[in-house]
Design an enzyme around this catalytic site. Structure first.
Site, PDB file in Angstrom:
ATOM      1  N   GLU A  22      -3.121   7.268  -5.357  1.00 56.06           N
ATOM      2  CA  GLU A  22      -3.390   6.681  -6.670  1.00 56.06           C
ATOM      3  C   GLU A  22      -4.716   7.198  -7.255  1.00 56.06           C
ATOM      4  OE1 GLU A  22      -3.418   2.448  -6.214  1.00 56.06           O
ATOM      5  OE2 GLU A  22      -1.405   2.389  -5.357  1.00 56.06           O
ATOM      6  N   ARG A  53       0.846  -1.184   0.000  1.00 57.05           N
ATOM      7  CA  ARG A  53       0.000   0.000   0.000  1.00 57.05           C
ATOM      8  C   ARG A  53       0.886   1.240   0.000  1.00 57.05           C
ATOM      9  NH1 ARG A  53      -3.749  -2.204  -1.760  1.00 57.05           N
ATOM     10  NH2 ARG A  53      -5.831  -2.515  -0.856  1.00 57.05           N
ATOM     11  N   HIS A  86      -0.103  -0.090 -10.302  1.00 51.58           N
ATOM     12  CA  HIS A  86      -0.804  -0.979  -9.374  1.00 51.58           C
ATOM     13  C   HIS A  86      -1.370  -2.198 -10.116  1.00 51.58           C
ATOM     14  CE1 HIS A  86      -3.125  -1.101  -5.300  1.00 51.58           C
ATOM     15  NE2 HIS A  86      -2.724  -2.299  -5.686  1.00 51.58           N
TER      16      HIS A  86
END
Length: 303
Positions: free
Chosen positions: A250, A221, A268
């Site tokens: 993000e 994360r 990601h």
């Protein structure tokens, strides 16, 4: 049929079976009292403010292993059940971690660019670094952390790890102190859960301990790493390089990271394969079906 709220765009292979079994909505639009379930991605916000508007919600089903954006204490108090999709994405995420280690150590992105820019015609590409004999320090030795450790051990790397406690069933060295782990590591790999407990635990002190021959890898994360401190560490040479698949805000990535020559950035994509995403979607469908049938949940989050 139950009324389900989608809090984020979801793939067709998840929405189609849910549409066949439930009444699905992409917005509340006055249906707040009807909604019994909420579905979203791992990075979706399931804020208390949203949940307070849904007086009859019974379950949150997260398409992802991370549930750090779900207010678990609030859910427990309201008896809202929470599920996620663990296990099925372990191998793909571990593969991306190893890919980032290889891409940073062997300078593969720069090498690819060197060839495409036809610079090879003027001479060979610069030498990079081997993995064998180096130390991988893994933060969080859960399912994904263990999968990363096994893969990197096969590359001839030494493995050390940091977590809440030492694990007696693994052969790798435990470091009770994160700074100590960073000091020993050539590659510091973030594989622990996100959330308030781990926010910015990889800070300036940790990066200083990692040092100018060390590389930071994050596939967990973005919140776990102090992004401002990382940018400074990369710019000043405090650390050698970084490989990142996750970011604090993000999909917005700081310009300083985009322009840094010593980073590899991915959008990601850790679990982003058709096979894994379909398996994750299947878990969401099965968890919701089990809940509404009064059966045990397949992958409940403990609260």
């Amino acid at each position: 049929m139950a009324d389900i709220l989608f809090l984020a765009p979801l793939p067709d292979f998840l929405t189609q079976p849910l549409l066949a079994a439930h009444r699905c909505h992409t917005s509340m639009d006055g249906r707040e009292e009807m909604i019994r379930a909420v579905v979203g991605q791992g990075g979706t916000s399931y804020s208390r403010e949203i949940l307070e508007r849904l007086p009859n919600v019974e379950i949150i089903s997260v398409l992802g292993v991370g549930y750090d954006r779900v207010p678990l204490d609030y859910c427990k108090a309201r008896d809202i059940r929470v599920t996620n999709t663990p296990d099925v994405l372990t191998d793909d995420v571990a593969d991306i971690a190893v890919a980032l280690v290889l891409m940073t150590s062997r300078k593969l992105v720069a090498a690819n660019r060197y060839l495409h820019e036809r610079k090879w015609l003027g001479g060979p590409f610069e030498m990079a670094s081997a993995l064998r004999g180096k130390t991988a320090g893994i933060i969080g030795l859960g399912r994904i952390g263990k999968a990363i450790a096994h893969r990197l051990a096969a590359h001839g790397m030494e493995i050390a790890y940091h977590g809440r406690h030492a694990q007696t069933d693994v052969p790798w060295r435990f470091c009770s102190n994160l700074v100590e782990l960073a000091r020993e590591a050539d590659f510091l790999i973030v594989a622990c859960p996100g959330g308030a407990e781990t926010r910015h635990i990889v800070n300036a002190e940790v990066m200083a301990a990692l040092g100018n021959v060390g590389t930071l890898i994050n596939i967990a994360r973005g919140s776990i790493v102090d992004e401002a401190a990382l940018i400074d560490a990369l710019a000043t040479g405090t650390i050698k390089a970084a490989g990142l698949d996750v970011f604090e805000n993000e999909p917005h990535v700081p310009a300083a990271l985009l322009s840094a020559p010593n980073v590899v950035l991915l959008p990601h994509i850790g679990s982003n394969t058709q096979e894994t995403r379909r398996a994750m979607a299947d878990l969401v469908v099965r968890n919701l079906a089990a809940h509404f049938a009064g059966q045990p949940l397949v992958t409940p989050v403990r609260m």
